[in-house]
Design an enzyme around this catalytic site. Structure first.
Site, PDB file in Angstrom:
ATOM      1  N   HIS A   1       0.841  -1.210   0.000  1.00 53.38           N
ATOM      2  CA  HIS A   1       0.000   0.000   0.000  1.00 53.38           C
ATOM      3  C   HIS A   1       0.871   1.254   0.000  1.00 53.38           C
ATOM      4  O   HIS A   1       0.611   2.202  -0.744  1.00 53.38           O
ATOM      5  CB  HIS A   1      -0.891   0.048   1.254  1.00 53.38           C
ATOM      6  CG  HIS A   1      -1.923  -1.018   1.348  1.00 53.38           C
ATOM      7  ND1 HIS A   1      -2.047  -1.821   2.457  1.00 53.38           N
ATOM      8  CD2 HIS A   1      -2.885  -1.415   0.480  1.00 53.38           C
ATOM      9  CE1 HIS A   1      -3.052  -2.651   2.281  1.00 53.38           C
ATOM     10  NE2 HIS A   1      -3.580  -2.433   1.077  1.00 53.38           N
TER      11      HIS A   1
ATOM     12  N   LYS B   1     -15.702  -8.547   4.454  1.00 62.38           N
ATOM     13  CA  LYS B   1     -14.445  -8.738   5.175  1.00 62.38           C
ATOM     14  C   LYS B   1     -14.644  -8.538   6.671  1.00 62.38           C
ATOM     15  O   LYS B   1     -15.331  -7.615   7.085  1.00 62.38           O
ATOM     16  CB  LYS B   1     -13.376  -7.741   4.681  1.00 62.38           C
ATOM     17  CG  LYS B   1     -12.873  -8.018   3.288  1.00 62.38           C
ATOM     18  CD  LYS B   1     -11.748  -7.059   2.944  1.00 62.38           C
ATOM     19  CE  LYS B   1     -11.218  -7.312   1.542  1.00 62.38           C
ATOM     20  NZ  LYS B   1     -10.119  -6.394   1.217  1.00 62.38           N
TER      21      LYS B   1
ATOM     22  N   ARG C   1      -1.761  -6.103  -8.454  1.00 63.62           N
ATOM     23  CA  ARG C   1      -0.610  -6.991  -8.284  1.00 63.62           C
ATOM     24  C   ARG C   1      -0.516  -8.001  -9.422  1.00 63.62           C
ATOM     25  O   ARG C   1       0.545  -8.237  -9.959  1.00 63.62           O
ATOM     26  CB  ARG C   1      -0.707  -7.731  -6.945  1.00 63.62           C
ATOM     27  CG  ARG C   1      -0.518  -6.807  -5.757  1.00 63.62           C
ATOM     28  CD  ARG C   1      -0.812  -7.507  -4.474  1.00 63.62           C
ATOM     29  NE  ARG C   1      -2.210  -7.955  -4.519  1.00 63.62           N
ATOM     30  CZ  ARG C   1      -2.786  -8.721  -3.631  1.00 63.62           C
ATOM     31  NH1 ARG C   1      -2.113  -9.181  -2.621  1.00 63.62           N
ATOM     32  NH2 ARG C   1      -4.051  -9.050  -3.733  1.00 63.62           N
TER      33      ARG C   1
ATOM     34  N   SER D   1      -2.808  -7.805   2.417  1.00 62.49           N
ATOM     35  CA  SER D   1      -3.260  -7.707   3.803  1.00 62.49           C
ATOM     36  C   SER D   1      -3.787  -9.054   4.286  1.00 62.49           C
ATOM     37  O   SER D   1      -3.593  -9.422   5.451  1.00 62.49           O
ATOM     38  CB  SER D   1      -4.350  -6.639   3.943  1.00 62.49           C
ATOM     39  OG  SER D   1      -3.819  -5.356   3.733  1.00 62.49           O
TER      40      SER D   1
END
Length: 153
Positions: A19, A43, A92, A130
Site C-alpha cells: 500500500h 471482510k 498486483r 493484507s
C-alpha cells in the site's frame, strides 16, 4: 484552479508496504490523496478502524498531500463528498485487474465523471497482501518485513 483529488479506497487491514509503495508513487500525480478506509461487508477486520487510520496518519505524517478518512456506503458517493475526481487502485496480478476492472466499470456507470487509475505494484511488493499478512499474524508469525515501521501489532 481545480485540485486533482484522488481517493485510494480500501480496508488497509493492516496497511502494508505494498500500500505504501502505491501511495508514495501516486502522491506525485495528484494535488491531494485521500486514503479512504471503507466498510467492506464481506471482510471481517482484524484491526479497528481507529487503529488503521492512526497507522496511516503516522506513516504519512510528513506528507501534507496525504490524509485519511473513514467512510461508509458507496465509494462513488464518498468521492462526491470529498470532491475527488479520481479513484486509485493497486494491481498486483492479472486476477486483480479483472476484479478491479469490474468495479471500475460499475463506478463509471454510477458516476461517469470519475476516473479509476490503476498502478501496478513494484516487483518487490507484488506478493504482499493484507490477507496474507493477517494470516501470518493470526498464526503467531512475524509479519514485520511486510509492514511499515509505524504498524505495530
Amino acid at each position: 484552479m481545480n485540485q486533482r483529488i484522488c481517493l485510494f479506497p480500501g480496508s488497509f487491514d493492516p496497511l502494508t508496504l505494498g500500500h505504501v509503495d502505491i501511495i508514495e508513487r501516486a502522491m506525485h500525480l495528484f494535488d491531494r490523496l485521500v486514503i479512504g478506509i471503507g466498510s467492506n461487508s464481506s471482510k471481517q477486520a482484524m484491526f479497528s478502524v481507529e487503529q488503521r487510520a492512526e497507522w496511516i496518519r503516522q506513516v504519512f505524517i510528513k506528507e501534507p498531500k496525504v490524509s485519511v478518512q473513514v467512510y461508509k456506503g458507496l465509494t462513488v458517493d464518498f468521492c462526491k463528498e470529498i470532491d475527488a475526481r479520481y479513484i486509485l487502485r493497486g494491481i498486483r496480478y492479472v486476477s486483480d485487474f479483472e476484479y478491479e476492472r469490474a468495479i471500475a466499470d460499475m463506478n463509471r456507470s454510477l458516476a461517469p465523471e470519475l476516473e479509476t487509475i490503476f498502478l501496478t505494484s513494484s516487483a518487490q511488493h507484488a506478493t504482499i497482501s493484507s490477507t496474507l499478512v493477517r494470516d501470518v499474524i493470526r498464526n503467531g508469525g512475524n509479519a514485520r518485513q511486510f509492514l511499515p515501521e509505524a504498524v505495530q501489532y
